[in-house]
Design a protein around this motif. Structure first.
Motif, mmCIF file in Angstrom:
data_model
loop_
_atom_site.group_PDB
_atom_site.id
_atom_site.type_symbol
_atom_site.label_atom_id
_atom_site.label_comp_id
_atom_site.label_asym_id
_atom_site.label_seq_id
_atom_site.Cartn_x
_atom_site.Cartn_y
_atom_site.Cartn_z
ATOM 1 N N ARG A 125 1.383 -1.168 0.774
ATOM 2 C CA ARG A 125 -0.062 0.168 -0.415
ATOM 3 C C ARG A 125 0.391 0.938 0.145
ATOM 4 O O ARG A 125 0.454 2.478 -0.791
ATOM 5 N N SER A 126 1.781 1.383 1.050
ATOM 6 C CA SER A 126 3.123 2.568 0.817
ATOM 7 C C SER A 126 3.813 2.854 -0.127
ATOM 8 O O SER A 126 3.394 3.787 -1.142
ATOM 9 N N SER A 127 3.837 1.502 -1.194
ATOM 10 C CA SER A 127 4.966 1.708 -2.718
ATOM 11 C C SER A 127 3.839 2.227 -3.853
ATOM 12 O O SER A 127 3.643 3.160 -4.402
ATOM 13 N N TRP B 58 4.200 6.043 -6.036
ATOM 14 C CA TRP B 58 3.429 5.678 -6.977
ATOM 15 C C TRP B 58 1.792 6.456 -8.099
ATOM 16 O O TRP B 58 2.838 7.688 -8.887
ATOM 17 N N SER B 59 1.355 6.685 -6.868
ATOM 18 C CA SER B 59 0.336 7.316 -7.354
ATOM 19 C C SER B 59 0.767 8.724 -6.848
ATOM 20 O O SER B 59 0.425 9.357 -7.743
ATOM 21 N N GLN B 60 1.835 8.781 -5.952
ATOM 22 C CA GLN B 60 2.284 10.720 -5.976
ATOM 23 C C GLN B 60 3.274 10.598 -6.939
ATOM 24 O O GLN B 60 2.919 11.923 -8.002
ATOM 25 N N GLN B 61 3.654 9.820 -8.218
ATOM 26 C CA GLN B 61 5.124 10.224 -9.168
ATOM 27 C C GLN B 61 3.738 10.467 -10.546
ATOM 28 O O GLN B 61 4.144 10.847 -10.933
ATOM 29 N N ILE B 62 2.955 9.520 -9.890
ATOM 30 C CA ILE B 62 1.810 9.831 -11.672
ATOM 31 C C ILE B 62 1.275 11.482 -11.397
ATOM 32 O O ILE B 62 1.391 11.720 -12.167
ATOM 33 N N LYS B 63 1.024 11.735 -10.376
ATOM 34 C CA LYS B 63 0.794 13.242 -10.118
ATOM 35 C C LYS B 63 0.987 14.371 -11.258
ATOM 36 O O LYS B 63 0.730 14.831 -11.139
ATOM 37 N N GLN B 64 2.643 13.417 -10.543
ATOM 38 C CA GLN B 64 3.597 15.319 -10.154
ATOM 39 C C GLN B 64 4.054 15.074 -12.065
ATOM 40 O O GLN B 64 4.197 15.799 -12.952
ATOM 41 N N TRP B 65 3.909 13.838 -13.020
ATOM 42 C CA TRP B 65 4.137 13.840 -13.815
ATOM 43 C C TRP B 65 3.244 14.159 -14.935
ATOM 44 O O TRP B 65 3.463 15.117 -16.486
ATOM 45 N N TYR B 66 1.926 14.086 -14.651
ATOM 46 C CA TYR B 66 -0.066 14.239 -15.316
ATOM 47 C C TYR B 66 0.132 14.744 -14.400
ATOM 48 O O TYR B 66 -1.336 14.376 -14.098
ATOM 49 N N PRO B 67 -0.280 16.461 -14.559
ATOM 50 C CA PRO B 67 -0.792 16.609 -13.403
ATOM 51 C C PRO B 67 -2.556 16.862 -14.197
ATOM 52 O O PRO B 67 -2.521 16.527 -14.921
ATOM 53 N N GLU B 68 -3.280 17.658 -13.099
ATOM 54 C CA GLU B 68 -4.494 17.282 -13.821
ATOM 55 C C GLU B 68 -4.716 18.633 -13.884
ATOM 56 O O GLU B 68 -4.232 19.547 -14.045
#
Length: 65
Positions: free
Chosen positions: A27-29, A33-43
């Motif tokens: 769960r922590s990993s 991972w989801s935080q990195q995705i939000k950084q790479w592809y902002p909403e």
């Protein structure tokens, strides 16, 4: 008989604890991972504005009854 029950119980508890440990690590990993995705592809917030603008144009072209 009592010895085998206690051994089986101990193995079950050990298995349960290791399963919980690995599940929490997963769960922590996944959060990282989801935080990195939000950084790479902002909403993109412009999509909602685009849809509302299109609906306004459609409503302007409709005849009023």
């Amino acid at each position: 008989m009592d010895l085998t029950v206690s051994i089986l119980y101990s193995l079950f508890v050990f298995f349960l604890l290791t399963t919980m440990y690995f599940f929490l690590g997963y769960r922590s990993s996944r959060k990282e991972w989801s935080q990195q995705i939000k950084q790479w592809y902002p909403e993109e917030k412009g999509k909602v504005l685009l849809v509302s603008g299109v609906t306004d144009l459609i409503n302007e072209n409709r005849p009023i009854n």
